[in-house]
Design a protein around this motif. Sequence first.
Motif, PDB file in Angstrom:
ATOM      1  N   GLN A  13      28.114 -41.439  38.146  1.00 21.45           N
ATOM      2  CA  GLN A  13      28.850 -42.385  37.305  1.00 21.45           C
ATOM      3  C   GLN A  13      27.901 -43.097  36.347  1.00 21.45           C
ATOM      4  OE1 GLN A  13      31.049 -44.989  39.963  1.00 21.45           O
ATOM      5  NE2 GLN A  13      32.876 -43.707  39.754  1.00 21.45           N
ATOM      6  N   ALA A  14      28.444 -43.544  35.249  1.00 24.91           N
ATOM      7  CA  ALA A  14      27.657 -44.319  34.297  1.00 24.91           C
ATOM      8  C   ALA A  14      27.025 -45.514  35.001  1.00 24.91           C
ATOM      9  CB  ALA A  14      28.530 -44.770  33.140  1.00 24.91           C
ATOM     10  N   GLY A  15      25.766 -45.762  34.681  1.00 19.59           N
ATOM     11  CA  GLY A  15      25.013 -46.817  35.329  1.00 19.59           C
ATOM     12  C   GLY A  15      24.220 -46.348  36.541  1.00 19.59           C
ATOM     13  N   GLY A  16      24.497 -45.149  36.988  1.00 23.06           N
ATOM     14  CA  GLY A  16      23.819 -44.614  38.155  1.00 23.06           C
ATOM     15  C   GLY A  16      22.472 -43.997  37.838  1.00 23.06           C
ATOM     16  N   SER A  17      21.892 -43.389  38.864  1.00 24.34           N
ATOM     17  CA  SER A  17      20.551 -42.809  38.746  1.00 24.34           C
ATOM     18  C   SER A  17      20.519 -41.415  39.342  1.00 24.34           C
ATOM     19  CB  SER A  17      19.521 -43.677  39.485  1.00 24.34           C
ATOM     20  OG  SER A  17      19.444 -44.971  38.930  1.00 24.34           O
ATOM     21  N   LEU A  18      19.600 -40.619  38.829  1.00 24.59           N
ATOM     22  CA  LEU A  18      19.290 -39.308  39.396  1.00 24.59           C
ATOM     23  C   LEU A  18      17.797 -39.071  39.241  1.00 24.59           C
ATOM     24  CD1 LEU A  18      22.049 -36.870  38.025  1.00 24.59           C
ATOM     25  CD2 LEU A  18      21.686 -37.505  40.415  1.00 24.59           C
ATOM     26  N   ARG A  19      17.249 -38.260  40.138  1.00 25.83           N
ATOM     27  CA  ARG A  19      15.862 -37.839  39.975  1.00 25.83           C
ATOM     28  C   ARG A  19      15.826 -36.320  39.933  1.00 25.83           C
ATOM     29  NH1 ARG A  19      10.257 -38.549  43.451  1.00 25.83           N
ATOM     30  NH2 ARG A  19      11.241 -37.013  44.822  1.00 25.83           N
ATOM     31  N   LEU A  20      15.352 -35.800  38.826  1.00 30.79           N
ATOM     32  CA  LEU A  20      15.166 -34.363  38.687  1.00 30.79           C
ATOM     33  C   LEU A  20      13.762 -33.975  39.122  1.00 30.79           C
ATOM     34  CD1 LEU A  20      16.790 -33.766  35.174  1.00 30.79           C
ATOM     35  CD2 LEU A  20      17.892 -33.934  37.417  1.00 30.79           C
ATOM     36  N   SER A  21      13.669 -32.796  39.694  1.00 35.16           N
ATOM     37  CA  SER A  21      12.373 -32.238  40.079  1.00 35.16           C
ATOM     38  C   SER A  21      12.202 -30.880  39.429  1.00 35.16           C
ATOM     39  CB  SER A  21      12.273 -32.081  41.597  1.00 35.16           C
ATOM     40  OG  SER A  21      12.399 -33.324  42.255  1.00 35.16           O
ATOM     41  N   CYS A  22      10.975 -30.521  39.176  1.00 37.52           N
ATOM     42  CA  CYS A  22      10.658 -29.202  38.637  1.00 37.52           C
ATOM     43  C   CYS A  22       9.443 -28.694  39.389  1.00 37.52           C
ATOM     44  CB  CYS A  22      10.387 -29.281  37.147  1.00 37.52           C
ATOM     45  SG  CYS A  22       9.770 -27.735  36.420  1.00 37.52           S
ATOM     46  N   ALA A  23       9.629 -27.663  40.179  1.00 38.07           N
ATOM     47  CA  ALA A  23       8.549 -27.079  40.966  1.00 38.07           C
ATOM     48  C   ALA A  23       7.941 -25.911  40.214  1.00 38.07           C
ATOM     49  CB  ALA A  23       9.071 -26.627  42.316  1.00 38.07           C
ATOM     50  N   ALA A  24       6.624 -25.887  40.167  1.00 40.76           N
ATOM     51  CA  ALA A  24       5.901 -24.837  39.455  1.00 40.76           C
ATOM     52  C   ALA A  24       5.190 -23.933  40.443  1.00 40.76           C
ATOM     53  CB  ALA A  24       4.892 -25.463  38.506  1.00 40.76           C
ATOM     54  N   ALA A  25       5.095 -22.660  40.074  1.00 44.26           N
ATOM     55  CA  ALA A  25       4.395 -21.691  40.923  1.00 44.26           C
ATOM     56  C   ALA A  25       3.776 -20.616  40.056  1.00 44.26           C
ATOM     57  CB  ALA A  25       5.366 -21.054  41.912  1.00 44.26           C
ATOM     58  N   GLY A  26       2.713 -20.031  40.587  1.00 40.13           N
ATOM     59  CA  GLY A  26       2.144 -18.864  39.949  1.00 40.13           C
ATOM     60  C   GLY A  26       0.857 -19.088  39.185  1.00 40.13           C
ATOM     61  N   ARG A  27       0.635 -20.300  38.719  1.00 41.83           N
ATOM     62  CA  ARG A  27      -0.592 -20.592  37.985  1.00 41.83           C
ATOM     63  C   ARG A  27      -1.071 -21.984  38.383  1.00 41.83           C
ATOM     64  NH1 ARG A  27      -1.004 -16.965  33.514  1.00 41.83           N
ATOM     65  NH2 ARG A  27      -2.995 -17.964  33.051  1.00 41.83           N
ATOM     66  N   THR A  28      -2.230 -22.376  37.879  1.00 42.45           N
ATOM     67  CA  THR A  28      -2.794 -23.685  38.192  1.00 42.45           C
ATOM     68  C   THR A  28      -2.008 -24.772  37.470  1.00 42.45           C
ATOM     69  OG1 THR A  28      -4.983 -22.683  38.446  1.00 42.45           O
ATOM     70  CG2 THR A  28      -4.876 -25.079  38.181  1.00 42.45           C
ATOM     71  N   PHE A  29      -1.246 -25.526  38.236  1.00 41.05           N
ATOM     72  CA  PHE A  29      -0.312 -26.494  37.659  1.00 41.05           C
ATOM     73  C   PHE A  29      -1.023 -27.528  36.806  1.00 41.05           C
ATOM     74  CE2 PHE A  29       3.510 -28.701  37.176  1.00 41.05           C
ATOM     75  CZ  PHE A  29       3.368 -30.033  37.526  1.00 41.05           C
ATOM     76  N   SER A  30      -2.179 -27.965  37.237  1.00 43.22           N
ATOM     77  CA  SER A  30      -2.892 -29.030  36.517  1.00 43.22           C
ATOM     78  C   SER A  30      -3.407 -28.575  35.153  1.00 43.22           C
ATOM     79  CB  SER A  30      -4.054 -29.558  37.360  1.00 43.22           C
ATOM     80  OG  SER A  30      -4.959 -28.517  37.669  1.00 43.22           O
ATOM     81  N   ALA A  75      -0.752 -32.227  43.307  1.00 43.41           N
ATOM     82  CA  ALA A  75      -0.967 -31.649  44.636  1.00 43.41           C
ATOM     83  C   ALA A  75       0.267 -30.892  45.117  1.00 43.41           C
ATOM     84  CB  ALA A  75      -1.328 -32.740  45.629  1.00 43.41           C
ATOM     85  N   LYS A  76       1.441 -31.298  44.626  1.00 38.63           N
ATOM     86  CA  LYS A  76       2.696 -30.650  45.009  1.00 38.63           C
ATOM     87  C   LYS A  76       3.215 -29.710  43.936  1.00 38.63           C
ATOM     88  CE  LYS A  76       4.232 -34.335  48.120  1.00 38.63           C
ATOM     89  NZ  LYS A  76       5.323 -35.299  48.437  1.00 38.63           N
ATOM     90  N   ASN A  77       2.468 -29.571  42.836  1.00 45.17           N
ATOM     91  CA  ASN A  77       2.885 -28.685  41.737  1.00 45.17           C
ATOM     92  C   ASN A  77       4.291 -29.026  41.235  1.00 45.17           C
ATOM     93  OD1 ASN A  77       0.463 -27.384  42.096  1.00 45.17           O
ATOM     94  ND2 ASN A  77       1.322 -25.610  43.127  1.00 45.17           N
ATOM     95  N   THR A  78       4.557 -30.303  41.103  1.00 44.99           N
ATOM     96  CA  THR A  78       5.903 -30.748  40.766  1.00 44.99           C
ATOM     97  C   THR A  78       5.864 -31.846  39.717  1.00 44.99           C
ATOM     98  OG1 THR A  78       6.670 -30.195  43.005  1.00 44.99           O
ATOM     99  CG2 THR A  78       8.054 -31.661  41.702  1.00 44.99           C
ATOM    100  N   VAL A  79       6.810 -31.775  38.790  1.00 42.15           N
ATOM    101  CA  VAL A  79       7.020 -32.841  37.823  1.00 42.15           C
ATOM    102  C   VAL A  79       8.423 -33.409  38.048  1.00 42.15           C
ATOM    103  CG1 VAL A  79       7.855 -31.250  36.037  1.00 42.15           C
ATOM    104  CG2 VAL A  79       6.902 -33.472  35.385  1.00 42.15           C
ATOM    105  N   TYR A  80       8.544 -34.707  37.836  1.00 39.18           N
ATOM    106  CA  TYR A  80       9.795 -35.405  38.116  1.00 39.18           C
ATOM    107  C   TYR A  80      10.306 -36.105  36.855  1.00 39.18           C
ATOM    108  CZ  TYR A  80       7.895 -34.935  42.831  1.00 39.18           C
ATOM    109  OH  TYR A  80       7.351 -34.439  44.001  1.00 39.18           O
TER     110      TYR A  80
END
Length: 124
Positions: A13-30, A75-80
Amino acid sequence: QVQLVESGGGLVQAGGSLRLSCAAAGRTFSNYAMGWFRQTPGKEREFVAGISRSRTSTYYADSVKGRFTISRDNAKNTVYLQMNSLVPEDTARYYCAAREFGWPTSSRDDYDAWGQGTQVTVSS
């Protein structure tokens, strides 16, 4: 090439929150600057937020500044993407993108890899 998988979308609903995640694999994330983009039918994919490889720099579209926060955990290869105070205009499919050894620009053409996206729908 790095593989990206987004998650965390949904209906809120409008006014609410969500957190998206994006997991990476296969190469050096940093090695990758990361970005979030979004797209609605009939419109071009637009930049939402970006973060540098070392996490020291973040960038936002004016439309989300102060409401969205991008972060990464190398360390988790993830962007949020933490999305607060959502409005119906935030409804879109959200994509994460990776740019190897570069800077997190707002240009789609600068990114080397894309995920499949996750749908965010904000009801009024």
